[in-house]
Design an enzyme around this catalytic site. Structure first.
Site, PDB file in Angstrom:
ATOM      1  N   ARG A   1       1.033  -1.203  -0.136  1.00  0.00           N
ATOM      2  CA  ARG A   1       0.383   0.430   0.124  1.00  0.00           C
ATOM      3  C   ARG A   1       0.722   1.572   0.100  1.00  0.00           C
ATOM      4  O   ARG A   1       0.465   2.467  -0.617  1.00  0.00           O
ATOM      5  CB  ARG A   1      -0.984  -0.221   1.500  1.00  0.00           C
ATOM      6  CG  ARG A   1      -2.154  -0.752   1.479  1.00  0.00           C
ATOM      7  CD  ARG A   1      -3.344  -0.938   2.040  1.00  0.00           C
ATOM      8  NE  ARG A   1      -4.493  -1.226   2.095  1.00  0.00           N
ATOM      9  CZ  ARG A   1      -4.682  -2.278   2.688  1.00  0.00           C
ATOM     10  NH1 ARG A   1      -3.300  -2.715   3.955  1.00  0.00           N
ATOM     11  NH2 ARG A   1      -5.473  -3.113   3.026  1.00  0.00           N
ATOM     12  N   GLY A   2       2.374   0.923   0.838  1.00  0.00           N
ATOM     13  CA  GLY A   2       2.673   2.608   1.111  1.00  0.00           C
ATOM     14  C   GLY A   2       3.280   2.927  -0.610  1.00  0.00           C
ATOM     15  O   GLY A   2       3.197   3.980  -1.244  1.00  0.00           O
TER      16      GLY A   2
END
Length: 360
Positions: A289-290
């Site tokens: 996600r980052g």
């Protein structure tokens, strides 16, 4: 057929362009409006720092949207991706759809809201007796194509936070009762706010928010006087104050619309993408996600600046906002997570982050 909708006079809203300071919060909100797929914003900070005021100001700043009149889901009259199933069926049958416009919806989620109030309810008796799917829409329906604001999100039941995050990520809300299932579009920018002194969100939930802005009480006496003065002027003469900031508001609104249009054309060099992933790997960020959010946020910022090629400085301005809440926390460590992100960014990109978070 276009239907003219009678607009009830609205209470004046403090203009977004008049808000002093809190740059992290303002930038995060603007980027999520440009690309809602970033995944929302978590705003953590002191009480009385203008969180609610800023979010309402953002909703008021945005241009009106085209809607189907009297549709509880704010369906778009021509874009099938933004229509409820009932409107899609009506279009397929060749029915005339009444069109209108309305302000972007901004829904405040009350702290004591139940799951039925949020998601909507199905009238089982009516469904069984009459054979129709009787659905009472909830707050997620009202927030479709708008902003859903959850104050004190860290005090909300974890299950309810999960429901909100799932709907924000998928763009749909599904309600199932006694074998009856109803779904409707629920695309919104999710904004949560809270005070860290009152408890943190579980890391699994915190990770689901695209960006994380930290805001602090302004310490500079001059700035504090400016803020008090602005608020006093607005309270004494709202219309005059809004008129004074009208031109700035219109410029920013046009900038946002242009950025939304430009976004699909924005590209990010392969080497920069590799370096973003290097930062995430070095920081031991779980999952991807980052990486995804940092890429999206950098592109949105580039579009906001009117460019089509992402630069290192764009990544530098968003990377702390996208990663600080994804780091594993050591209770004994006193180093700020934003500082850690900045240090790794400097090591990999060869740039320093200045106080605004931009690459210097």
């Amino acid at each position: 057929m276009t239907v003219t909708v009678t607009i009830v006079p609205r209470r004046p809203v403090f203009p977004f362009t008049a808000i002093v300071g809190q740059e992290e919060m303002k930038l995060s909100l603007l980027l999520n409006v440009i690309d809602p797929k970033i995944g929302g914003v978590m705003i953590m900070g002191d009480r009385g720092t203008g969180k609610s005021t800023t979010i309402r100001a953002l909703a008021d700043l945005l241009p009106e949207i085209d809607v189907v009149v009297d549709d509880p889901f704010n369906s778009h009259p021509t874009d099938s991706d933004l229509m409820s199933d009932a409107i899609k069926e009506a279009v397929a049958r060749g029915e005339d759809i009444p069109k209108g416009t309305k302000k972007v919806p901004m829904v405040d989620l009350p702290l004591g809201a139940t799951e039925d109030r949020v998601c909507g309810t199905i009238d089982i008796e009516k469904a069984l007796a009459e054979g129709v799917k009787a659905f009472e829409p909830g707050l997620l329906a009202k927030a479709n194509r708008g902003i859903l604001y959850v104050d004190e999100v860290n005090l909300l039941d974890d299950h309810l936070v999960d429901v909100l995050l799932d709907s924000a990520a998928s763009g749909w809300n599904t309600v199932e009762r006694e074998g009856i299932s109803i779904r409707h579009p629920a695309r919104f920018v999710l904004v949560g706010s809270g005070n860290p002194e009152e408890g943190e969100l579980r890391p699994q939930l915190l990770d689901r928010f695209g960006m994380h802005a930290e805001i602090r009480t302004v310490k500079d006496p001059t700035l504090r006087v400016d803020i008090v003065e602005q608020r006093s002027q607005f309270d004494q003469n709202p219309e005059g104050f809004l008129q004074k900031h009208l031109e700035e508001q219109e410029v920013l609104q046009k900038k946002l619309v242009a950025a939304q249009t430009l976004l699909p054309s924005v590209s990010i060099d392969y080497d920069l993408r590799v370096q973003i992933s290097q930062v995430c790997a070095e920081l031991d960020v779980d999952g991807l996600r980052g990486d995804i959010v940092t890429n999206r946020a950098a592109k949105a910022l580039t579009a906001l600046e009117g460019r089509t090629e992402v630069e290192v400085s764009d990544i530098g301005r968003v990377i702390v906002l996208c990663l600080r809440h994804r780091l594993r926390k050591d209770p004994l460590e006193s180093i700020d997570s934003g500082y850690k992100v900045g240090k790794v960014f400097r090591d990999i990109f060869g740039f320093d982050l200045n106080q605004d978070g931009a690459a210097a």
